[in-house]
Scaffold this active site. Sequence first.
Site, PDB file in Angstrom:
ATOM      1  N   SER A 440      -7.903 -26.054  42.473  1.00 21.24           N
ATOM      2  CA  SER A 440      -7.351 -27.281  43.038  1.00 21.24           C
ATOM      3  C   SER A 440      -7.342 -27.166  44.559  1.00 21.24           C
ATOM      4  O   SER A 440      -8.394 -27.008  45.173  1.00 21.24           O
ATOM      5  CB  SER A 440      -5.968 -27.546  42.460  1.00 21.24           C
ATOM      6  OG  SER A 440      -5.541 -28.849  42.744  1.00 21.24           O
ATOM      7  N   ASP A 526     -10.044 -35.150  34.643  1.00 18.99           N
ATOM      8  CA  ASP A 526      -9.131 -34.765  35.718  1.00 18.99           C
ATOM      9  C   ASP A 526      -8.840 -35.978  36.605  1.00 18.99           C
ATOM     10  O   ASP A 526      -9.751 -36.578  37.177  1.00 18.99           O
ATOM     11  CB  ASP A 526      -9.768 -33.651  36.550  1.00 18.99           C
ATOM     12  CG  ASP A 526      -8.799 -33.008  37.531  1.00 18.99           C
ATOM     13  OD1 ASP A 526      -7.734 -33.593  37.792  1.00 18.99           O
ATOM     14  OD2 ASP A 526      -9.124 -31.925  38.043  1.00 18.99           O
ATOM     15  N   HIS A 561      -6.739 -31.698  34.594  1.00 22.46           N
ATOM     16  CA  HIS A 561      -6.642 -30.846  35.771  1.00 22.46           C
ATOM     17  C   HIS A 561      -6.237 -29.422  35.417  1.00 22.46           C
ATOM     18  O   HIS A 561      -6.628 -28.471  36.095  1.00 22.46           O
ATOM     19  CB  HIS A 561      -5.622 -31.451  36.744  1.00 22.46           C
ATOM     20  CG  HIS A 561      -5.629 -30.821  38.094  1.00 22.46           C
ATOM     21  ND1 HIS A 561      -6.713 -30.926  38.951  1.00 22.46           N
ATOM     22  CD2 HIS A 561      -4.698 -30.079  38.760  1.00 22.46           C
ATOM     23  CE1 HIS A 561      -6.441 -30.279  40.080  1.00 22.46           C
ATOM     24  NE2 HIS A 561      -5.223 -29.750  39.982  1.00 22.46           N
TER      25      HIS A 561
END
Length: 596
Positions: A440, A526, A561
């Site tokens: 991320s 995501d 995610h």
Amino acid sequence: NPPEIESIEHEQEQVLLDSNLEADEHAFFQLGSTALSHDHNLLAWTVDTEGDERYRLNIRNLHDGSQQDAVVTDIAPSVVWSCDASCFFYVRVDASWRPFQVWRHDIGSEGPDELVFEEPDERYFVGIGSTLSEKFLMISVGSKITSELRYVPSDAPRSEFQIVWPRETGVEYFADHLVIGGRDHWVFLHNKSHPNFELTVSPVDSPTESITILTGSDSIRLDDLDVTEKYVYLSFRSDALPRVGVMAVTEDGLGPMSVISTEAELTAYGVGAGSEPNPKYVRLATSSFVEPAKIFDFDPETGETFLRKQGEVLGKFDADEYLQERLWVTAEDGTRVPVSIVARRDTPRDGTAPALLYGYGSYEVSLDPGFSIPRLSLLDRGFVFAIAHVRGGGELGRFWYDNGKLLHKKNTFTDFVACARALVTEGWTSADRLVAEGGSAGGLLVGAALNLAPDAFCGIVADVPFVDPLTSILDPELPLTVIEWDEWGNPLAEASVYEYMKSYSPYENVAPRSYPAVLAVTSLNDTRVLYVEPAKWIARLREVATDGGPFLLKTEMSAGHGGVSGRYAAWRERAWELSWIIDVCRGGPSRNPRIT
């Protein structure tokens, strides 16, 4: 000997919810939250079966087993019951996945649910919960830099929510309820007077009568509160490690804080989530890099701790065969940056060991000591594992965070490169045997470090990586963009922010040069970092790089995610990534025959 714990006969057990059974028919399954009504008749639970973080709420009758599915849909995961179980509250999300409305659902009513609160400002997220005492239901409203709480008595859930402390730009606070001298009080942690927060108490009916219990400190970051009837537990950070203190509730306020003793160097302490307002014991957990987590019961009356459980490792494992230590690295501007290192004690310090360097460095997230069984697979192959506690994280307090965000963001990346260089200088590894990993915002970190110093690594692993930040932050219609402006800046409004972000964006700064091997892993569903970001980045590397690589993109088709769901699927996914890391570090038997 620890006190006896009453055992529960199997016949007395009731399975309220079995996530394994619920997940059977879904490729993806993520349990959001569970909430048991106070009369123990109804269980509300939320679930996401796509990975897009839009949850649906189900209600199960625990007496007859009947269930209402999808009572409400497209909501945030949290749900909370009123004391009389006549209604529950939940949070809706908007088209950009922002939690922005609180609704009340009345049990047995055929009418529509009632909207009780809406936050129009797109910089703020909304949540719902309750105090541990269960006296008040709480609506939380917060941006990256400002917060506000609203409350209503839980036995009067249809009353209007009242503001605890009106929002002030730049002031963050959170509070819980405590009775002091027979009078309801709020116990606050807030940063109005110091960036590292201070602890105060105020009467609920007269919030201006504030008493400061602990003032702010440049070296100690106050993190969290756990409030019970007789004691307040304070989670704080000191010397880049999480610690826990306890204060007794007195007739006049709170007594002095006693710090719960730590076991060893590089050990993190944490307080378990409370479920009772006046427990005999409070659950504590410790974690380190070299042994499985331990769960304790802490007796605040005597100060004793009783070990209840420690994680197990199947097969041959001896914690004494591993070491953990802290290395302090001098960054580009002279700042000292901590690096945590774990390895087998027999790992050579002559530069021949392969290494994995992990980092994140955003949102004041701290990477604390923790044990990992999959990591043993690397350590037992002679790897060194290191975490770079770079600026932008929260390990050393709010100052550490502030100096790694907005127009100071490049400190995050130069810190990471300095940590990589130091691992080589100190003999832990060599550049041709060092892989960097981040996910991320950590993917942004390793992507930016790749452009700054491609010669410092032999490989990069970027999970759901935020590698095209400028494009995303320029589009306020994308999920989460507006609230992110307090973290990265607003390039739509300020040319200086635009130029600064462009100067470090991994995608924007791919140049004609040799790059090491790169693996990007993303997920089709995501909503936080769209899959197009790593796809564009890998395509750009393939197009522009003069040599090196390979540059690989792996896309999970049924995930979000957080990656795939289910522990076995997650283990397989991690094993696949570790295999890639090992292969990249091996570089052929002639280069590193130690790796098998």
